[in-house]
Write an enzyme that holds these catalytic residues in place. Structure first.
Site, short mmCIF file in Angstrom:
data_model
loop_
_atom_site.label_atom_id
_atom_site.label_comp_id
_atom_site.label_asym_id
_atom_site.label_seq_id
_atom_site.Cartn_x
_atom_site.Cartn_y
_atom_site.Cartn_z
N HIS A 21 0.82 -1.21 0.00
CA HIS A 21 0.00 0.00 0.00
C HIS A 21 0.86 1.27 0.00
O HIS A 21 0.35 2.35 -0.28
CB HIS A 21 -0.93 -0.01 1.21
CG HIS A 21 -2.34 0.39 0.91
ND1 HIS A 21 -2.87 0.49 -0.35
CD2 HIS A 21 -3.35 0.74 1.75
CE1 HIS A 21 -4.14 0.86 -0.28
NE2 HIS A 21 -4.45 1.03 0.98
N ASN A 75 -6.98 6.68 4.48
CA ASN A 75 -8.38 7.07 4.26
C ASN A 75 -8.61 8.57 4.34
O ASN A 75 -9.70 9.04 4.03
CB ASN A 75 -9.30 6.34 5.24
CG ASN A 75 -9.33 4.85 4.96
OD1 ASN A 75 -8.88 4.37 3.92
ND2 ASN A 75 -9.87 4.10 5.89
N ASN A 121 -8.80 3.44 -1.45
CA ASN A 121 -9.37 4.38 -0.48
C ASN A 121 -8.62 5.71 -0.41
O ASN A 121 -9.22 6.76 -0.21
CB ASN A 121 -9.45 3.75 0.90
CG ASN A 121 -10.53 2.69 0.98
OD1 ASN A 121 -11.49 2.72 0.22
ND2 ASN A 121 -10.36 1.75 1.89
#
Length: 192
Positions: A21, A75, A121
Site C-alpha cells: 500500500h 483514508n 481508499n
C-alpha cells in the site's frame, strides 16, 4: 521556472514502510534518488503540519518538483493534496498522484488524466477533497493475492523476495514514466 507536484500515497510510520500500500510514496522516494543521479538539486525533507505531509523539493534545470509524503493515514489523504493546493495553487496537469493498484499486474504502470479511484481508499479520499475525479494519476500494479488472503491484509503486507526482484527489474521504467510526466521533454535527461 515550471512547477509540478508529486503526491505518493501511503501510510505513515515504520510499520507500513515498504508495504504494498506504500508503493506510491516508496517509488517517489526512489525517484528522488534517480533524479539526484541525473544532477537534480534535492532539498531535505521538511514536515508541514498544515499540509499533513513531509515535503521535499527537487530542482532540475528549469523545473521545480515538490514531493508530498503523507503523515496521516490512507483514508484521509485527500487532506494532504487539498491542504497543499490551498497555499500553492497549481493547474491539475501540473500534478500527479502515484499509488498502488490491485487491478494491475505487479510492476505494471498506467497513467490516467482523470477518472476512477479503482477501489483505492486513498485515491477516493483525494477525489472527495478535490471535489471531482479530474486528478492525474500514475497507478503502479501490485496484483491481487494468489491465495485467499483478505485484501486489507494483502495490501498491508510486504513484498516477497520474488516480488521485490520483479519490481527492481521494472524500477527504471517506473522512474522514466514519472520523469516524463513532470520534466518537460526539452530538458536534458527527460523522456529518455
Amino acid at each position: 521556472m515550471k512547477e509540478f507536484l508529486l503526491f505518493g500515497l501511503g501510510n505513515p510510520g515504520g510499520d507500513f514502510s515498504h508495504t504494498r500500500h506504500n508503493l506510491g510514496i516508496d517509488m517517489l522516494i526512489k525517484w528522488i534518488e534517480y533524479m539526484r543521479a541525473q544532477g537534480a538539486t534535492v532539498s531535505n525533507w521538511k514536515t508541514h503540519e498544515k499540509f499533513h505531509a513531509r515535503v521535499c523539493e527537487i530542482v532540475f534545470n528549469e523545473t521545480t518538483v515538490v514531493i508530498l509524503d503523507p503523515i496521516i493515514f490512507m483514508n484521509e489523504l485527500g487532506k494532504v493534496l487539498h491542504g497543499y493546493l490551498r497555499y500553492h495553487p497549481l493547474e491539475r496537469e501540473h500534478m500527479l498522484v502515484v499509488y498502488d493498484d490491485l487491478e494491475l499486474a505487479l510492476g505494471e504502470i498506467k497513467f490516467q488524466a482523470s477518472g476512477s479511484a479503482h477501489g483505492h481508499n486513498g485515491m477516493r479520499s483525494v477525489h472527495e477533497y478535490m471535489g471531482d475525479t479530474n486528478v492525474p494519476q500514475l497507478r503502479i500494479g501490485i496484483g491481487r493475492p494468489a491465495d485467499v488472503t483478505p485484501i486489507d491484509k494483502f495490501v498491508l503486507s510486504t513484498f516477497t523476495p520474488d516480488e521485490k526482484r520483479i519490481l527492481e527489474e521494472k524500477e527504471v521504467g517506473i522512474m522514466k514514466k514519472i520523469t516524463e510526466r513532470v520534466i518537460p521533454a526539452s530538458e536534458p535527461g527527460s523522456r529518455q
